[in-house]
Structure formats: C-alpha cells, structure tokens
Design a protein around this motif. Structure first.
Motif, short mmCIF file in Angstrom:
data_model
loop_
_atom_site.label_atom_id
_atom_site.label_comp_id
_atom_site.label_asym_id
_atom_site.label_seq_id
_atom_site.Cartn_x
_atom_site.Cartn_y
_atom_site.Cartn_z
N MET A 1 0.84 -1.20 0.00
CA MET A 1 0.00 0.00 0.00
C MET A 1 0.88 1.25 0.00
SD MET A 1 -3.12 -0.76 2.64
CE MET A 1 -4.50 -0.18 1.71
N ARG A 2 0.40 2.29 -0.64
CA ARG A 2 1.08 3.58 -0.62
C ARG A 2 0.60 4.36 0.59
NH1 ARG A 2 1.61 6.32 -6.51
NH2 ARG A 2 2.79 4.63 -7.48
N LYS A 3 1.50 5.10 1.21
CA LYS A 3 1.17 5.89 2.39
C LYS A 3 1.24 7.37 2.02
CE LYS A 3 2.86 6.79 7.06
NZ LYS A 3 3.88 6.42 8.06
N TYR A 4 0.17 8.10 2.30
CA TYR A 4 0.10 9.54 2.05
C TYR A 4 -0.08 10.24 3.38
CZ TYR A 4 -0.62 8.22 -2.82
OH TYR A 4 -0.48 7.69 -4.08
N LEU A 14 -15.87 11.84 5.73
CA LEU A 14 -14.83 11.35 4.81
C LEU A 14 -14.20 10.03 5.23
CD1 LEU A 14 -13.14 14.67 3.66
CD2 LEU A 14 -14.78 13.24 2.42
N PRO A 15 -13.92 9.79 6.52
CA PRO A 15 -13.31 8.50 6.86
C PRO A 15 -14.15 7.29 6.42
CG PRO A 15 -13.02 10.01 8.67
CD PRO A 15 -13.95 10.68 7.69
N ASP A 16 -15.46 7.33 6.61
CA ASP A 16 -16.33 6.23 6.17
C ASP A 16 -16.31 6.10 4.65
OD1 ASP A 16 -16.99 5.54 8.76
OD2 ASP A 16 -18.91 6.64 8.75
N GLU A 21 -13.97 2.97 -0.05
CA GLU A 21 -13.16 2.96 -1.26
C GLU A 21 -11.87 2.16 -1.07
OE1 GLU A 21 -12.65 7.11 -2.17
OE2 GLU A 21 -14.75 7.37 -2.71
N GLY A 22 -11.75 1.47 0.08
CA GLY A 22 -10.59 0.63 0.34
C GLY A 22 -9.40 1.35 0.93
N VAL A 23 -9.62 2.55 1.42
CA VAL A 23 -8.53 3.34 2.00
C VAL A 23 -8.48 3.06 3.51
CG1 VAL A 23 -7.72 5.69 2.46
CG2 VAL A 23 -8.75 5.13 0.24
#
Length: 130
Positions: A1-4, A14-16, A21-23
């Motif tokens: 996974m990429r970390k931003y 937004l968290p939900d 979206e798989g984030v």
C-alpha cells in the motif's frame, strides 16, 4: 500500500467514505485545545483555496468551507454566531467595510507620531518601514 501523509483535519463523513473505497485511515481524536489549533490551521488552508478559486462556483464552495471552519472554531470555543455577527457589525461601524477604492500602497507617518509608529511596529502586522 502507498502511504500519504495528511496531518490535518478532514470532514466527519470522509473516513467512512474512504473506507468504502478501500482506504485505510489512521486517525486520532484530538483534545479540544489541539482541535482548536488544527482548526486555525484549517482556516488558513481554506482561505488559500479561496484565493486560488478560478470560477464563481469554486469560490462559492471554498467560501462555504471557510464558513464551516469558522462555525467549528466558534462552537469548540463556545462563541455563538450571534457574538461573531455583533463583533462584525461593531467593527464595521467603527472601521467601515471593504471597498475597491480603499487599496493602500503605503502610508507616511511623521517621525514624532509615536502612537501610530508603535501600533504599526509592535503588532504582529505585515507593515514594513522603508
């Protein structure tokens, strides 16, 4: 996974949405003092987005974001919208309002006008003596 790296507040839904979206969201609940600090940072971010808006629609959206942050700061510090509006009106009665013809390039102050010089130099203001 990429970390931003974000290191900023985001809106509550937004968290939900991101999770759907798989984030994977790594977050924490801030203490009220740190929350207010972060809101103050957020208003700077949103104000910058206002200055970058290219269309009327973008400007409306960004101004709405600024208002949302203002309301969050007010709520978290127990300041009512009525108090904010009263202060706005008082300042407008004392200092007026913003108009296109009131853009100032510079002012000149006599060397012996210590009151004005002290005001300009001892406040956290962007004024520079040249």
């Amino acid at each position: 996974m990429r970390k931003y790296t974000f290191n900023k507040l985001i809106r509550s839904k937004l968290p939900d949405r991101m999770a759907k979206e798989g984030v994977v969201v790594n977050s924490q609940k801030l203490e009220i003092e740190e929350y207010v600090v972060q809101l103050k940072q957020k208003i700077i971010e949103e104000a910058n987005e206002v200055s970058e808006a290219k269309s009327r629609e973008e400007l409306i959206t960004e101004l709405a974001d600024v208002l949302e942050v203002i309301y969050a700061i007010a709520e978290s510090t127990e300041i009512s919208q009525v108090e904010i509006e009263q202060a706005r009106i008082e300042k407008r009665e004392i200092n007026g309002y913003f108009k296109p013809e009131n853009y100032v390039h510079y002012i000149q102050v006599a060397h012996d006008n210590h009151k004005v010089i002290e005001y300009l130099e001892n406040k956290n203001r962007p004024y520079k003596f040249t």
